[in-house]
Design a protein around this motif. Structure first.
Motif, PDB file in Angstrom:
ATOM      1  N   SER A  23       0.834  -1.209   0.000  1.00  0.00           N
ATOM      2  CA  SER A  23       0.000   0.000   0.000  1.00  0.00           C
ATOM      3  C   SER A  23       0.870   1.261   0.000  1.00  0.00           C
ATOM      4  CB  SER A  23      -0.924  -0.008   1.214  1.00  0.00           C
ATOM      5  OG  SER A  23      -0.181   0.131   2.405  1.00  0.00           O
ATOM      6  N   PHE A  24       2.011   1.201   0.714  1.00  0.00           N
ATOM      7  CA  PHE A  24       2.918   2.349   0.716  1.00  0.00           C
ATOM      8  C   PHE A  24       3.539   2.550  -0.661  1.00  0.00           C
ATOM      9  CE2 PHE A  24       4.049   2.525   5.539  1.00  0.00           C
ATOM     10  CZ  PHE A  24       2.700   2.621   5.830  1.00  0.00           C
ATOM     11  N   ARG A  25       3.885   1.420  -1.293  1.00  0.00           N
ATOM     12  CA  ARG A  25       4.462   1.526  -2.635  1.00  0.00           C
ATOM     13  C   ARG A  25       3.447   2.126  -3.588  1.00  0.00           C
ATOM     14  NH1 ARG A  25       6.144  -4.371  -2.104  1.00  0.00           N
ATOM     15  NH2 ARG A  25       5.200  -4.589  -4.168  1.00  0.00           N
ATOM     16  N   GLY A  26       2.177   1.804  -3.362  1.00  0.00           N
ATOM     17  CA  GLY A  26       1.133   2.383  -4.197  1.00  0.00           C
ATOM     18  C   GLY A  26       1.067   3.901  -4.061  1.00  0.00           C
ATOM     19  N   VAL A  27       1.200   4.380  -2.823  1.00  0.00           N
ATOM     20  CA  VAL A  27       1.196   5.825  -2.597  1.00  0.00           C
ATOM     21  C   VAL A  27       2.410   6.475  -3.260  1.00  0.00           C
ATOM     22  CG1 VAL A  27       1.249   7.639  -0.849  1.00  0.00           C
ATOM     23  CG2 VAL A  27      -0.041   5.543  -0.419  1.00  0.00           C
ATOM     24  N   LEU A  28       3.550   5.823  -3.115  1.00  0.00           N
ATOM     25  CA  LEU A  28       4.761   6.352  -3.751  1.00  0.00           C
ATOM     26  C   LEU A  28       4.562   6.477  -5.259  1.00  0.00           C
ATOM     27  CD1 LEU A  28       7.542   4.341  -1.830  1.00  0.00           C
ATOM     28  CD2 LEU A  28       6.933   6.755  -1.561  1.00  0.00           C
ATOM     29  N   ALA A  29       3.968   5.454  -5.845  1.00  0.00           N
ATOM     30  CA  ALA A  29       3.732   5.484  -7.296  1.00  0.00           C
ATOM     31  C   ALA A  29       2.782   6.614  -7.655  1.00  0.00           C
ATOM     32  CB  ALA A  29       3.170   4.138  -7.753  1.00  0.00           C
ATOM     33  N   LEU A  88      14.273   1.760  -3.826  1.00  0.00           N
ATOM     34  CA  LEU A  88      13.779   0.394  -3.675  1.00  0.00           C
ATOM     35  C   LEU A  88      14.319  -0.457  -4.824  1.00  0.00           C
ATOM     36  CD1 LEU A  88      10.026   1.048  -2.768  1.00  0.00           C
ATOM     37  CD2 LEU A  88      12.055   1.099  -1.318  1.00  0.00           C
ATOM     38  N   ASP A  89      14.494  -1.755  -4.569  1.00  0.00           N
ATOM     39  CA  ASP A  89      14.904  -2.619  -5.676  1.00  0.00           C
ATOM     40  C   ASP A  89      13.672  -2.972  -6.510  1.00  0.00           C
ATOM     41  OD1 ASP A  89      13.512  -4.701  -4.522  1.00  0.00           O
ATOM     42  OD2 ASP A  89      15.272  -5.729  -3.769  1.00  0.00           O
ATOM     43  N   GLN A  90      13.856  -3.821  -7.479  1.00  0.00           N
ATOM     44  CA  GLN A  90      12.765  -4.081  -8.416  1.00  0.00           C
ATOM     45  C   GLN A  90      11.552  -4.716  -7.770  1.00  0.00           C
ATOM     46  OE1 GLN A  90      15.033  -4.419 -12.678  1.00  0.00           O
ATOM     47  NE2 GLN A  90      13.734  -6.091 -11.928  1.00  0.00           N
ATOM     48  N   GLU A  91      11.771  -5.426  -6.679  1.00  0.00           N
ATOM     49  CA  GLU A  91      10.657  -6.061  -5.984  1.00  0.00           C
ATOM     50  C   GLU A  91      10.049  -5.157  -4.926  1.00  0.00           C
ATOM     51  OE1 GLU A  91      13.492  -7.775  -6.639  1.00  0.00           O
ATOM     52  OE2 GLU A  91      12.488  -8.662  -8.347  1.00  0.00           O
ATOM     53  N   GLY A  92      10.529  -3.929  -4.824  1.00  0.00           N
ATOM     54  CA  GLY A  92       9.993  -3.014  -3.836  1.00  0.00           C
ATOM     55  C   GLY A  92      10.592  -3.199  -2.460  1.00  0.00           C
ATOM     56  N   ARG A  93      11.831  -3.697  -2.424  1.00  0.00           N
ATOM     57  CA  ARG A  93      12.506  -3.895  -1.137  1.00  0.00           C
ATOM     58  C   ARG A  93      13.524  -2.806  -0.876  1.00  0.00           C
ATOM     59  NH1 ARG A  93      13.776 -10.260  -1.851  1.00  0.00           N
ATOM     60  NH2 ARG A  93      14.280  -9.488  -3.921  1.00  0.00           N
ATOM     61  N   LEU A  94      13.878  -2.666   0.382  1.00  0.00           N
ATOM     62  CA  LEU A  94      14.767  -1.598   0.850  1.00  0.00           C
ATOM     63  C   LEU A  94      15.909  -2.249   1.618  1.00  0.00           C
ATOM     64  CD1 LEU A  94      14.927   1.523   1.256  1.00  0.00           C
ATOM     65  CD2 LEU A  94      13.522   1.195   3.289  1.00  0.00           C
ATOM     66  N   MET A  95      17.137  -1.827   1.381  1.00  0.00           N
ATOM     67  CA  MET A  95      18.265  -2.319   2.158  1.00  0.00           C
ATOM     68  C   MET A  95      18.231  -1.696   3.551  1.00  0.00           C
ATOM     69  SD  MET A  95      20.420  -4.554   1.086  1.00  0.00           S
ATOM     70  CE  MET A  95      21.607  -4.156   2.379  1.00  0.00           C
ATOM     71  N   VAL A  96      18.309  -2.530   4.562  1.00  0.00           N
ATOM     72  CA  VAL A  96      18.353  -1.998   5.928  1.00  0.00           C
ATOM     73  C   VAL A  96      19.813  -1.845   6.334  1.00  0.00           C
ATOM     74  CG1 VAL A  96      17.569  -2.290   8.290  1.00  0.00           C
ATOM     75  CG2 VAL A  96      16.186  -3.176   6.421  1.00  0.00           C
ATOM     76  N   THR A  97      20.334  -0.643   6.123  1.00  0.00           N
ATOM     77  CA  THR A  97      21.753  -0.372   6.362  1.00  0.00           C
ATOM     78  C   THR A  97      22.010  -0.070   7.837  1.00  0.00           C
ATOM     79  OG1 THR A  97      21.386   1.954   5.956  1.00  0.00           O
ATOM     80  CG2 THR A  97      21.974   0.609   4.058  1.00  0.00           C
ATOM     81  N   ASP A  98      23.286   0.029   8.185  1.00  0.00           N
ATOM     82  CA  ASP A  98      23.640   0.398   9.555  1.00  0.00           C
ATOM     83  C   ASP A  98      23.126   1.793   9.900  1.00  0.00           C
ATOM     84  OD1 ASP A  98      24.795  -1.999  10.085  1.00  0.00           O
ATOM     85  OD2 ASP A  98      26.845  -1.344   9.733  1.00  0.00           O
ATOM     86  N   PHE A  99      23.065   2.641   8.895  1.00  0.00           N
ATOM     87  CA  PHE A  99      22.485   3.981   9.065  1.00  0.00           C
ATOM     88  C   PHE A  99      21.111   3.867   9.725  1.00  0.00           C
ATOM     89  CE2 PHE A  99      19.727   7.343   7.450  1.00  0.00           C
ATOM     90  CZ  PHE A  99      20.468   8.477   7.719  1.00  0.00           C
ATOM     91  N   ILE A 100      20.331   2.872   9.280  1.00  0.00           N
ATOM     92  CA  ILE A 100      18.993   2.658   9.816  1.00  0.00           C
ATOM     93  C   ILE A 100      19.029   1.882  11.135  1.00  0.00           C
ATOM     94  CG2 ILE A 100      16.802   1.467   9.386  1.00  0.00           C
ATOM     95  CD1 ILE A 100      17.193   2.071   6.409  1.00  0.00           C
ATOM     96  N   ARG A 101      19.825   0.817  11.154  1.00  0.00           N
ATOM     97  CA  ARG A 101      19.849  -0.063  12.323  1.00  0.00           C
ATOM     98  C   ARG A 101      20.352   0.650  13.575  1.00  0.00           C
ATOM     99  NH1 ARG A 101      19.734  -5.671  10.702  1.00  0.00           N
ATOM    100  NH2 ARG A 101      19.919  -5.847   8.447  1.00  0.00           N
ATOM    101  N   ASP A 102      21.440   1.382  13.423  1.00  0.00           N
ATOM    102  CA  ASP A 102      22.059   2.005  14.589  1.00  0.00           C
ATOM    103  C   ASP A 102      21.122   2.995  15.263  1.00  0.00           C
ATOM    104  OD1 ASP A 102      24.239   0.516  13.972  1.00  0.00           O
ATOM    105  OD2 ASP A 102      25.421   2.161  13.142  1.00  0.00           O
ATOM    106  N   PHE A 103      20.349   3.703  14.446  1.00  0.00           N
ATOM    107  CA  PHE A 103      19.517   4.756  15.008  1.00  0.00           C
ATOM    108  C   PHE A 103      18.200   4.233  15.577  1.00  0.00           C
ATOM    109  CE2 PHE A 103      16.628   8.451  14.760  1.00  0.00           C
ATOM    110  CZ  PHE A 103      17.388   9.358  15.470  1.00  0.00           C
ATOM    111  N   THR A 104      17.707   3.117  15.022  1.00  0.00           N
ATOM    112  CA  THR A 104      16.379   2.641  15.405  1.00  0.00           C
ATOM    113  C   THR A 104      16.411   1.430  16.333  1.00  0.00           C
ATOM    114  OG1 THR A 104      16.329   1.197  13.470  1.00  0.00           O
ATOM    115  CG2 THR A 104      15.392   3.386  13.223  1.00  0.00           C
ATOM    116  N   GLY A 105      17.526   0.686  16.322  1.00  0.00           N
ATOM    117  CA  GLY A 105      17.581  -0.555  17.071  1.00  0.00           C
ATOM    118  C   GLY A 105      16.955  -1.722  16.321  1.00  0.00           C
ATOM    119  N   ILE A 106      16.650  -1.507  15.047  1.00  0.00           N
ATOM    120  CA  ILE A 106      16.073  -2.580  14.221  1.00  0.00           C
ATOM    121  C   ILE A 106      17.079  -3.710  14.044  1.00  0.00           C
ATOM    122  CG2 ILE A 106      15.442  -3.145  11.836  1.00  0.00           C
ATOM    123  CD1 ILE A 106      14.082  -0.362  11.704  1.00  0.00           C
ATOM    124  N   THR A 107      16.584  -4.973  14.174  1.00  0.00           N
ATOM    125  CA  THR A 107      17.479  -6.118  13.964  1.00  0.00           C
ATOM    126  C   THR A 107      16.912  -7.096  12.923  1.00  0.00           C
ATOM    127  OG1 THR A 107      16.450  -7.238  15.838  1.00  0.00           O
ATOM    128  CG2 THR A 107      18.485  -6.041  16.272  1.00  0.00           C
TER     129      THR A 107
END
Lengths: 146, 146
Positions: A23-29, A88-107
């Motif tokens: 649904s988010f990808r739809g909004v982006l489009a 996003l890559d062709q399938e609509g995926r996003l790389m979860v980089t350290d930039f994101i992980r370090d700040f959010t605590g996402i694992t």
DNA sequence: TGGGACCATATGGGGGTCAATGGGATTTGG
DNA sequence: CCAAATCCCATTGACCCCCATATGGTCCCA
């Protein structure tokens, strides 16, 4: 739908990628956003993502100040040093980089949260708790609508 | 991309060199910048680096003032006495000299921080703390956009 | 109403490409 | 002539294009 609503949690795969909800990808489009400006939120431990005009808005705010002032310097440190463009890559995926992980605590998982004109990436449990706290405070202030 | 964004931390090798992030090198190439003007930031303990036109801009600012004023004298002390030209090697690496180390506290690693028209070199931990402080102050001032 | 074809989304992984890093060899400058 | 800076090459690992599989839902028809 032309704005980001609701939230959903997706798994990060072995290569560190995660699918952005359809649904988010739809909004982006619909808004013709091909590149995401992502920055470390000023208030919450979350990454906020939206179109390039988001950065434009911030930069206009800086331009209104003395460019050599400590305040302008500080603001640039946050929106430039704390921001990045991602695709996003062709399938609509996003790389979860350290930039994101370090700040959010996402694992392992990411909770995507709609915020009308942008959306956010949270660590699932942090989102749960923060939302519960916000609900609680709102109740205490007696400002609950409905 | 045509401006410096985001931040990344790279290791300094045994010879005292460090790789400038690929995305930053891409911006340098696009702007046709072959030599970096590096100076000690006016606000933070960081080295700022950009094209030669950065120095030109500073000098024009001096020229707009009374050349014998204390302000002009002080500005020259900073941008001339506190500045130096540097070049990248063929792999896009930069020598981390004492000029850089002494002012920033950098030892083993460098955090590169994009600032739109230039980028900065920080000691990783100092950057973390300074950015967190800036975010905090921004919150207190109640100036959050969006 | 239950089964099955069909479809969309999320997820997994192969393999090529490129960036970060390490270190030997060569040049440069004092 | 020595130390430091630079060139050049090798290795490792991260990212991205591309295609395959899994999962769950909807629609259609008997």
């Amino acid at each position: 739908m032309n704005r980001f609503l609701s939230h959903a949690t997706n798994r990060i795969d072995a290569k560190g990628r995660v699918s952005v909800p359809s649904s988010f990808r739809g909004v982006l489009a619909k808004l013709d956003i091909r590149e995401l400006y992502c920055f470390q939120d000023f208030v919450f431990p979350a990454i906020s993502a939206g179109g390039p005009e988001l950065l434009d808005r911030f930069e206009r705010q800086i331009a209104d100040e003395d460019p050599f002032s400590p305040q302008a310097n500080e603001m640039s440190l946050l929106i430039h040093g704390g921001g990045v463009f991602m695709k996003l890559d062709q399938e609509g995926r996003l790389m979860v980089t350290d930039f994101i992980r370090d700040f959010t605590g996402i694992t392992n998982e990411v909770t995507f949260v709609g915020r009308a004109d942008h959306f956010q990436l949270w660590a699932p449990q942090v989102f749960q708790e923060t939302q519960a706290t916000a609900r609680q405070e709102r109740r205490l202030r007696g400002l609950r609508p409905g």
